[in-house]
Motif scaffolding. Structure first.
Motif, PDB file in Angstrom:
ATOM      1  N   VAL B  37       4.439  -7.391  -6.575  1.00  0.00           N
ATOM      2  CA  VAL B  37       5.290  -6.802  -7.613  1.00  0.00           C
ATOM      3  C   VAL B  37       4.816  -7.249  -8.999  1.00  0.00           C
ATOM      4  N   LYS B  38       4.424  -8.525  -9.077  1.00  0.00           N
ATOM      5  CA  LYS B  38       3.910  -9.030 -10.364  1.00  0.00           C
ATOM      6  C   LYS B  38       2.714  -8.188 -10.808  1.00  0.00           C
ATOM      7  N   ILE B  39       1.808  -7.955  -9.871  1.00  0.00           N
ATOM      8  CA  ILE B  39       0.610  -7.164 -10.179  1.00  0.00           C
ATOM      9  C   ILE B  39       1.002  -5.743 -10.567  1.00  0.00           C
ATOM     10  N   TYR B  40       1.959  -5.176  -9.829  1.00  0.00           N
ATOM     11  CA  TYR B  40       2.377  -3.794 -10.123  1.00  0.00           C
ATOM     12  C   TYR B  40       2.938  -3.710 -11.538  1.00  0.00           C
ATOM     13  N   LEU B  41       3.775  -4.723 -11.854  1.00  0.00           N
ATOM     14  CA  LEU B  41       4.407  -4.685 -13.183  1.00  0.00           C
ATOM     15  C   LEU B  41       3.367  -4.812 -14.288  1.00  0.00           C
ATOM     16  N   LYS B  42       2.271  -5.485 -13.997  1.00  0.00           N
ATOM     17  CA  LYS B  42       1.225  -5.679 -15.001  1.00  0.00           C
ATOM     18  C   LYS B  42       0.235  -4.510 -15.026  1.00  0.00           C
ATOM     19  N   GLU B  43      -0.201  -4.105 -13.794  1.00  0.00           N
ATOM     20  CA  GLU B  43      -1.315  -3.146 -13.733  1.00  0.00           C
ATOM     21  C   GLU B  43      -0.960  -1.791 -13.125  1.00  0.00           C
ATOM     22  N   GLY B  44       0.244  -1.634 -12.650  1.00  0.00           N
ATOM     23  CA  GLY B  44       0.586  -0.398 -11.927  1.00  0.00           C
ATOM     24  C   GLY B  44      -0.048  -0.403 -10.546  1.00  0.00           C
ATOM     25  N   ARG B  45      -0.304   0.822  -9.991  1.00  0.00           N
ATOM     26  CA  ARG B  45      -0.850   0.872  -8.623  1.00  0.00           C
ATOM     27  C   ARG B  45      -2.363   0.613  -8.648  1.00  0.00           C
ATOM     28  N   SER B  46      -2.743  -0.582  -8.999  1.00  0.00           N
ATOM     29  CA  SER B  46      -4.165  -0.933  -9.104  1.00  0.00           C
ATOM     30  C   SER B  46      -4.747  -1.243  -7.731  1.00  0.00           C
ATOM     31  N   THR B  47      -6.048  -1.474  -7.691  1.00  0.00           N
ATOM     32  CA  THR B  47      -6.711  -1.815  -6.426  1.00  0.00           C
ATOM     33  C   THR B  47      -6.139  -3.121  -5.871  1.00  0.00           C
ATOM     34  N   ASP B  48      -5.894  -4.035  -6.798  1.00  0.00           N
ATOM     35  CA  ASP B  48      -5.361  -5.327  -6.380  1.00  0.00           C
ATOM     36  C   ASP B  48      -3.968  -5.153  -5.740  1.00  0.00           C
ATOM     37  N   PHE B  49      -3.145  -4.297  -6.376  1.00  0.00           N
ATOM     38  CA  PHE B  49      -1.816  -4.058  -5.807  1.00  0.00           C
ATOM     39  C   PHE B  49      -1.936  -3.439  -4.413  1.00  0.00           C
ATOM     40  N   LYS B  50      -2.856  -2.455  -4.292  1.00  0.00           N
ATOM     41  CA  LYS B  50      -3.051  -1.783  -2.999  1.00  0.00           C
ATOM     42  C   LYS B  50      -3.459  -2.796  -1.927  1.00  0.00           C
ATOM     43  N   LYS B  51      -4.310  -3.745  -2.338  1.00  0.00           N
ATOM     44  CA  LYS B  51      -4.775  -4.774  -1.411  1.00  0.00           C
ATOM     45  C   LYS B  51      -3.567  -5.606  -0.909  1.00  0.00           C
ATOM     46  N   HIS B  52      -2.705  -5.987  -1.853  1.00  0.00           N
ATOM     47  CA  HIS B  52      -1.523  -6.772  -1.492  1.00  0.00           C
ATOM     48  C   HIS B  52      -0.572  -5.963  -0.620  1.00  0.00           C
ATOM     49  N   SER B  53      -0.440  -4.686  -0.970  1.00  0.00           N
ATOM     50  CA  SER B  53       0.451  -3.809  -0.205  1.00  0.00           C
ATOM     51  C   SER B  53      -0.020  -3.700   1.245  1.00  0.00           C
ATOM     52  N   LYS B  54      -1.361  -3.564   1.389  1.00  0.00           N
ATOM     53  CA  LYS B  54      -1.937  -3.485   2.744  1.00  0.00           C
ATOM     54  C   LYS B  54      -1.698  -4.791   3.504  1.00  0.00           C
ATOM     55  N   GLN B  55      -1.846  -5.874   2.752  1.00  0.00           N
ATOM     56  CA  GLN B  55      -1.662  -7.197   3.368  1.00  0.00           C
ATOM     57  C   GLN B  55      -0.245  -7.337   3.935  1.00  0.00           C
ATOM     58  N   ILE B  56       0.725  -6.844   3.184  1.00  0.00           N
ATOM     59  CA  ILE B  56       2.120  -6.925   3.655  1.00  0.00           C
ATOM     60  C   ILE B  56       2.303  -6.071   4.910  1.00  0.00           C
ATOM     61  N   VAL B 104      10.126  -2.063   0.723  1.00  0.00           N
ATOM     62  CA  VAL B 104      10.204  -2.055  -0.742  1.00  0.00           C
ATOM     63  C   VAL B 104       8.794  -1.986  -1.354  1.00  0.00           C
ATOM     64  N   THR B 105       7.875  -2.749  -0.758  1.00  0.00           N
ATOM     65  CA  THR B 105       6.492  -2.709  -1.280  1.00  0.00           C
ATOM     66  C   THR B 105       5.931  -1.289  -1.164  1.00  0.00           C
ATOM     67  N   TYR B 106       6.231  -0.651  -0.029  1.00  0.00           N
ATOM     68  CA  TYR B 106       5.722   0.710   0.173  1.00  0.00           C
ATOM     69  C   TYR B 106       6.348   1.688  -0.836  1.00  0.00           C
ATOM     70  N   MET B 107       7.637   1.422  -1.173  1.00  0.00           N
ATOM     71  CA  MET B 107       8.286   2.278  -2.179  1.00  0.00           C
ATOM     72  C   MET B 107       7.516   2.216  -3.494  1.00  0.00           C
ATOM     73  N   PHE B 108       7.117   1.002  -3.878  1.00  0.00           N
ATOM     74  CA  PHE B 108       6.324   0.856  -5.105  1.00  0.00           C
ATOM     75  C   PHE B 108       5.009   1.627  -4.971  1.00  0.00           C
ATOM     76  N   TYR B 109       4.407   1.503  -3.802  1.00  0.00           N
ATOM     77  CA  TYR B 109       3.107   2.148  -3.551  1.00  0.00           C
ATOM     78  C   TYR B 109       3.237   3.676  -3.603  1.00  0.00           C
ATOM     79  N   ALA B 110       4.262   4.185  -2.941  1.00  0.00           N
ATOM     80  CA  ALA B 110       4.375   5.633  -2.791  1.00  0.00           C
ATOM     81  C   ALA B 110       4.969   6.304  -4.029  1.00  0.00           C
TER      82      ALA B 110
END
Lengths: 348, 219
Positions: B37-56, B104-110
């Motif tokens: 969520v921190k990454i999303y708030l900073k960068e939006g749906r960035s590669t890093d966020f996607k990586k974390h989302s996948k990890q979850i 919730v993470t997926y909601m951010f992603y989608a």
């Protein structure tokens, strides 16, 4: 073994059967919580009760013997039958009855009928043991509870391991309780037949020799086992689900406490040991397993912070102390009269 | 006897290890979630966020496998039935918290919601509180298995954190609905706030149940 003896012995065997059916509740929680199958519990109970009766049964029997010198088989038959009838009647009245109290009453009834004196010293010893049974049950329950609490406060055991240990401990406690029941209560079932029994010693494999008293106890133990296997299922379930609706650990406390009570009132070795240490020894007297259990449950309740004693249950126990022996003595006296005068039997 | 003792404990050991690893999954999920969520708030749906989302997603998948393993073993292993039922219920409800984090993470992603700058700090705070509630719930649950006396301490923490998360989420909702943003945006933001706060709520529900099971087993 002749048929006449077997017929006379039948009342004792019946008493043994009813004891097995009603007092063998040691595995109540284990069976009710489906930790072990009823069949397994019945087999362990049967083996332990027979072992207890044969190995340790003579101590409490000697005390009953001293109360009444019953040398007639017909007299012994009627004493056991009167005790059995009284027990059945009291159970119907929902009074926590003790076979021990019924048999002592019946012996006193026989003493009256035969014109013999009742040894008041022995009688007072026996009566004190009736009071001490539930009280000791309560004390041992409190001590065991404290021990468990200390153990599990300091020993952080995973709940699954604790569960495994509890299961093993409950099976051991049940087995010990049944051994103690056999040791203590066989006197009620077979005690009055000891002097009139025509049985000889029995040679078993592995060089084990049972004396005539032990053979009698073996028969009594088998009768108790038959009671356990044929009729105790319902009692075990009732006890497990209602009266003793305790957690498995608390059930362990109750079963162990009542087992210790029965054991200390039956072990000759323990008494000798206490005497050799110059400590006061307890009389070897048959006490009530049910009343010891009730005492333990009350003790456990107090240990867990309960402040109110259930006076209703305590009152019922005290009523049983008075009502059971008196009723049994009366029933025995009247029955002996009929047996002697109608059936022309020598009863003393 | 010694043999029975050993075999009983060796079976328990495998189950104990599964339960421990299952608990680890929630700690992992809550940590990655906070980061995501921190990454999303900073960068939006960035590669890093996607990586974390996948990890979850992966953590949630592994947790499901572990849960199934535990459930199967609990049936195979001859536990006192009352304990088995309680452990099964706990495991099920524990898993719901991990699932919620994943959801919730997926909601951010989608949905890629637009989080206005003035609410970012609030979002970070709310996520931190929910993750904290989940971690303390996990500690309470571990204590149930190993040290019943510690359950109450962690439970109290969860209750207090959940209360804070309620205050935070209400404050956010009040501010959002008092603003001039389009209703659709307000409703979407509310959905996210509710979703994050729901993690703490579920942790609280779990604790309610855990405390009852603890009282049942307290000597």
């Amino acid at each position: 073994m002749d048929l006449t003896f077997l017929i006379y012995l039948s009342s004792g065997l019946f008493l043994g059967w009813s004891l097995g059916a009603s007092e063998a509740s040691n595995f109540g929680t284990a069976v009710a919580t489906k930790m072990i199958k009823f069949r397994t519990a019945a087999i362990i109970s049967s083996v332990c009760v027979i072992l207890g009766a044969v190995i340790e049964g003579s101590g409490a029997t000697k005390t009953l013997d001293s109360l009444g010198d019953i040398t007639s088989l017909a007299g012994a038959f009627m004493i056991a039958l009167s005790a059995a009838m009284t027990t059945a009647w009291m159970v119907k009245l929902s009074i926590p009855v003790s076979t021990s109290q019924a048999i002592v009453g019946a012996i006193i009834g026989w003493n009256f009928f035969a014109g013999r004196n009742t040894d008041l010293t022995i009688l007072s010893e026996i009566i004190s043991a009736w009071f001490l049974g539930p009280i000791f049950g309560g004390i041992f329950a409190i001590l065991l509870y404290a021990l468990l609490k200390i153990t599990f406060t300091h020993w952080k055991l995973h709940i699954l391991r604790k569960d495994s240990l509890t299961r093993i401990a409950l099976i051991f406690a049940g087995a010990f309780g049944m051994y103690a029941l056999g040791a203590n209560n066989i006197a009620n079932v077979m005690g009055v037949f000891v002097k009139s029994s025509p049985l000889d010693q029995l040679k078993l494999p592995l060089g084990i020799i049972l004396n005539h008293e032990q053979v009698l106890f073996l028969l009594g133990g088998i009768a108790i086992s038959v009671g356990i296997c044929t009729y105790s299922h319902k009692v075990i379930e009732t006890i497990g689900n209602t009266i003793m609706k305790l957690s498995p650990l608390m059930a362990w406390v109750v079963v162990m406490a009542h087992g210790i009570v029965l054991f200390i009132f039956s072990s000759t070795e323990l008494r000798d040991l206490l005497i050799s240490w110059h400590l006061p020894a307890l009389p070897l007297v048959p006490v009530s397993a049910t009343q010891a259990i009730i005492g333990s449950v009350i003790g456990l309740g107090l240990a867990k912070g309960g402040r109110d004693l259930n006076w209703n249950v305590i009152g019922k126990i005290v009523i049983s102390f008075v009502l059971t022996p008196i009723t049994s003595a009366l029933v025995c006296y009247i029955s002996l009269f009929f047996l002697q005068n109608v059936f022309q039997q020598v009863v003393y | 006897m010694f043999h029975i003792h050993l075999s009983l404990f060796s079976k328990t050991k495998a189950l104990e290890s599964d339960i421990d690893r299952f608990h680890d999954k929630l700690i992992d999920a809550s940590m990655v979630f906070t980061q995501a969520v921190k990454i999303y708030l900073k960068e939006g749906r960035s590669t890093d966020f996607k990586k974390h989302s996948k990890q979850i997603k992966l953590i949630e998948h592994n947790a499901d496998e572990l849960r199934r393993n535990i459930e199967n073993n609990l049936y195979g292993y001859n536990l006192i039935p009352d304990l088995r039922a309680d452990v099964l219920e706990l495991v099920e409800n524990f898993d719901k918290v991990i699932n919620k984090i994943d959801e919730v993470t997926y909601m951010f992603y989608a949905e890629c919601p637009q989080i206005p700058d003035e609410y970012r700090a609030y979002f970070n705070e709310l996520v931190g509180l929910s993750a904290d509630a989940a971690e303390n719930m996990c500690k309470a649950s571990r204590s149930f298995f190993r040290d019943l006396s510690a359950v109450r301490d962690y439970s109290q923490k969860v209750y207090s954190i959940e209360h804070e998360s309620d205050i935070c989420s209400r404050k956010m909702l009040e501010n959002i609905f008092a603003s001039d943003r389009p209703l659709a945006e307000k409703l979407q933001l509310r959905q996210f706030i509710d979703g994050i706060a729901e993690i703490a709520d579920q942790a609280e529900d779990f604790i309610d149940q855990l405390l009852i099971f603890t009282i049942k087993r307290d000597i």
